[in-house]
Enzyme design. Structure first.
Site, short mmCIF file in Angstrom:
data_model
loop_
_atom_site.label_atom_id
_atom_site.label_comp_id
_atom_site.label_asym_id
_atom_site.label_seq_id
_atom_site.Cartn_x
_atom_site.Cartn_y
_atom_site.Cartn_z
N ASN A 147 0.86 -1.19 0.00
CA ASN A 147 0.00 0.00 0.00
C ASN A 147 0.90 1.25 0.00
O ASN A 147 1.71 1.45 0.93
CB ASN A 147 -0.90 -0.04 1.24
CG ASN A 147 -1.82 1.15 1.32
OD1 ASN A 147 -1.40 2.28 1.05
ND2 ASN A 147 -3.06 0.94 1.69
N HIS A 153 1.03 6.24 1.85
CA HIS A 153 1.76 7.20 2.67
C HIS A 153 2.95 7.82 1.96
O HIS A 153 3.53 8.79 2.44
CB HIS A 153 2.11 6.59 4.03
CG HIS A 153 0.85 6.33 4.80
ND1 HIS A 153 -0.11 7.30 4.99
CD2 HIS A 153 0.35 5.20 5.38
CE1 HIS A 153 -1.13 6.80 5.67
NE2 HIS A 153 -0.87 5.52 5.90
N ARG A 202 3.22 18.90 1.50
CA ARG A 202 3.64 20.15 0.86
C ARG A 202 2.81 20.49 -0.37
O ARG A 202 3.16 21.41 -1.10
CB ARG A 202 5.12 20.05 0.47
CG ARG A 202 6.08 20.17 1.62
CD ARG A 202 6.05 21.59 2.15
NE ARG A 202 6.92 21.74 3.29
CZ ARG A 202 8.21 22.07 3.22
NH1 ARG A 202 8.77 22.26 2.06
NH2 ARG A 202 8.92 22.19 4.31
N HIS A 237 -5.51 3.68 -1.76
CA HIS A 237 -6.83 4.04 -1.23
C HIS A 237 -7.15 5.45 -1.68
O HIS A 237 -6.52 6.42 -1.22
CB HIS A 237 -6.78 3.94 0.30
CG HIS A 237 -8.09 4.21 0.98
ND1 HIS A 237 -8.24 4.08 2.34
CD2 HIS A 237 -9.30 4.57 0.51
CE1 HIS A 237 -9.49 4.37 2.67
NE2 HIS A 237 -10.15 4.68 1.59
N ARG A 255 -9.30 8.24 -1.14
CA ARG A 255 -10.28 8.65 -0.12
C ARG A 255 -11.12 9.79 -0.66
O ARG A 255 -10.67 10.58 -1.48
CB ARG A 255 -9.56 9.10 1.17
CG ARG A 255 -8.84 7.96 1.89
CD ARG A 255 -8.28 8.44 3.22
NE ARG A 255 -9.31 8.57 4.22
CZ ARG A 255 -9.51 7.71 5.23
NH1 ARG A 255 -8.72 6.68 5.39
NH2 ARG A 255 -10.49 7.89 6.08
N ARG A 290 -6.93 12.95 0.79
CA ARG A 290 -5.85 13.42 1.67
C ARG A 290 -4.48 12.89 1.26
O ARG A 290 -3.47 13.47 1.59
CB ARG A 290 -6.13 13.03 3.13
CG ARG A 290 -6.02 11.57 3.42
CD ARG A 290 -6.15 11.27 4.88
NE ARG A 290 -7.49 11.52 5.37
CZ ARG A 290 -7.99 10.97 6.49
NH1 ARG A 290 -7.23 10.18 7.22
NH2 ARG A 290 -9.22 11.21 6.87
N GLU A 298 -8.53 0.53 -3.12
CA GLU A 298 -9.35 0.59 -1.89
C GLU A 298 -10.24 1.80 -1.99
O GLU A 298 -9.77 2.90 -2.32
CB GLU A 298 -8.44 0.80 -0.67
CG GLU A 298 -7.96 -0.45 -0.04
CD GLU A 298 -7.13 -0.11 1.18
OE1 GLU A 298 -7.39 0.89 1.87
OE2 GLU A 298 -6.18 -0.85 1.43
N THR A 341 -6.87 6.71 10.19
CA THR A 341 -6.77 5.60 9.25
C THR A 341 -8.06 4.80 9.36
O THR A 341 -8.90 5.09 10.20
CB THR A 341 -5.52 4.74 9.54
OG1 THR A 341 -5.45 3.68 8.58
CG2 THR A 341 -5.56 4.15 10.94
N THR A 342 -8.22 3.79 8.49
CA THR A 342 -9.45 2.99 8.51
C THR A 342 -9.58 2.31 9.88
O THR A 342 -8.72 1.55 10.26
CB THR A 342 -9.40 1.92 7.39
OG1 THR A 342 -8.88 2.52 6.22
CG2 THR A 342 -10.77 1.36 7.13
N GLU A 397 -11.12 -9.20 3.14
CA GLU A 397 -9.84 -8.86 3.75
C GLU A 397 -10.09 -8.76 5.25
O GLU A 397 -10.88 -7.92 5.71
CB GLU A 397 -9.30 -7.53 3.22
CG GLU A 397 -7.98 -7.16 3.89
CD GLU A 397 -7.28 -5.95 3.28
OE1 GLU A 397 -7.48 -5.69 2.08
OE2 GLU A 397 -6.54 -5.28 4.01
N HIS A 428 -3.75 -4.41 7.84
CA HIS A 428 -3.89 -3.27 8.73
C HIS A 428 -3.02 -3.46 9.98
O HIS A 428 -3.23 -4.38 10.74
CB HIS A 428 -5.33 -3.01 9.17
CG HIS A 428 -5.52 -1.58 9.58
ND1 HIS A 428 -5.97 -0.61 8.71
CD2 HIS A 428 -5.24 -0.97 10.72
CE1 HIS A 428 -5.99 0.54 9.33
NE2 HIS A 428 -5.53 0.36 10.55
N GLY A 429 -2.08 -2.55 10.13
CA GLY A 429 -1.24 -2.55 11.33
C GLY A 429 -0.17 -3.63 11.35
O GLY A 429 0.52 -3.80 12.36
N1 PXP Z 1 -5.89 -2.92 4.29
C1 PXP Z 1 -6.83 -1.94 4.34
C2 PXP Z 1 -8.22 -2.28 3.91
C3 PXP Z 1 -6.50 -0.64 4.77
O1 PXP Z 1 -7.46 0.31 4.80
C4 PXP Z 1 -5.17 -0.36 5.12
C5 PXP Z 1 -4.80 1.02 5.53
O2 PXP Z 1 -4.97 1.89 4.48
C6 PXP Z 1 -4.23 -1.40 5.02
C7 PXP Z 1 -4.61 -2.67 4.64
C8 PXP Z 1 -2.79 -1.17 5.33
O3 PXP Z 1 -2.63 -0.84 6.66
P1 PXP Z 1 -1.22 -0.37 7.20
O4 PXP Z 1 -0.91 0.92 6.53
O5 PXP Z 1 -1.45 -0.26 8.66
O6 PXP Z 1 -0.24 -1.45 6.81
#
Ligand code: PXP
Length: 240
Positions: free
Chosen positions: A7, A10, A18, A43, A45, A49, A70, A100-101, A151, A191-192
């Site tokens: 992903n 970021h 900036r 993603h 959004r 953002r 996403e 975050t989600t 997921e 996630h995480g």
């Molecule tokens: N899966 C989904 C559905 C998410 O929304 C996110 C965060 O955008 C991730 C995975 C990835 O999460 P992380 O950035 O914490 O690895």
């Protein structure tokens, strides 16, 4: 084979800090693929953002693995997905205030609307994945939408305050995976997840793809994207 979806949101977060043109998430996606990413996730959004519409269009043209878009289940996003045609879409809940989600989708509570979106996308040959907590009712409802994938949200596992809770959350993921596979769903998770906590999730039987973002981009800032992705692939095999 367990695959890694990187992903790149970021990378765009740094650019948007900036409101400039660098770093470019398109370049990050190329480097992630060179490092061994099996897929690229972005993603888009509602508040734009991080990832912008231009990013999604260019990723569609440049990603050589697969592109997982996403998005929230809104009319605007469905129209974008039908136009761009990612390799698959992951539907996620979205709140403007969240960092975050936060939780999984409530499929059971919004069944008709979500089923409609799944049907719209899948009848255009875009497989859909539903981002949900590892709860029996949500998994069953996901199966009833005919979505191809779920997921599983690994946030509670990742944030567990101690080893006992972590083991409980891992067990919930294991059971969720089993239930979903029995319903004919394919199973991703994310996630995480970090270099330190990914391995037990990577070992869950039937797990197909892990979607990982923040920890890889964080490491990439220090060691470069290719290396960060290579190291995550090692961590997924317990070799890091
Ligand atoms: N899966 C989904 C559905 C998410 O929304 C996110 C965060 O955008 C991730 C995975 C990835 O999460 P992380 O950035 O914490 O690895």
């Amino acid at each position: 084979m367990l695959t890694l979806g990187v992903n790149i949101d970021h990378v765009a977060t740094i650019r948007q800090a900036r409101r400039t043109v660098e770093p470019d998430p398109i370049a990050a996606a190329v480097l992630a693929e060179l490092g061994g990413a099996n897929g690229i996730t972005a993603h888009l959004r509602e508040d734009r953002r991080h990832i912008q519409d231009r990013d999604v269009r260019l990723l569609r043209e440049t990603v050589r693995t697969h592109l997982n878009l996403e998005m929230a289940a809104t009319e605007e996003m469905v129209a974008i997905a039908l136009d761009i045609k990612p390799d698959y879409v992951t539907l996620v809940p979205e709140k403007r205030e969240e960092v975050t989600t936060e939780g999984g989708l409530d499929i059971a509570g919004n069944f008709d609307r979500l089923k409609e979106v799944v049907d719209q996308l899948q009848s255009a040959n875009i497989p859909v994945s539903l981002f949900i907590d590892a709860q029996e009712t949500q998994i069953q409802a996901s199966g009833n939408t005919n979505a191809k994938f779920i997921e599983l949200h690994t946030g509670k596992y990742a944030d567990a305050p101690n080893i006992t809770v972590r083991q409980q959350e891992l067990e919930a993921l294991r059971q969720g995976c089993e239930q979903a596979l029995n319903l004919g769903l394919r199973v991703n998770a994310g996630h995480g997840l970090t270099y330190q906590n990914v391995y037990p999730v990577a070992c869950l039987p039937g797990m197909e793809e892990l979607n990982i973002g923040h920890t890889i981009v964080s490491r990439a800032v220090l060691v470069g994207m290719e290396r960060a992705v290579r190291e995550m692939k090692l961590a997924m095999r317990g070799e890091f």
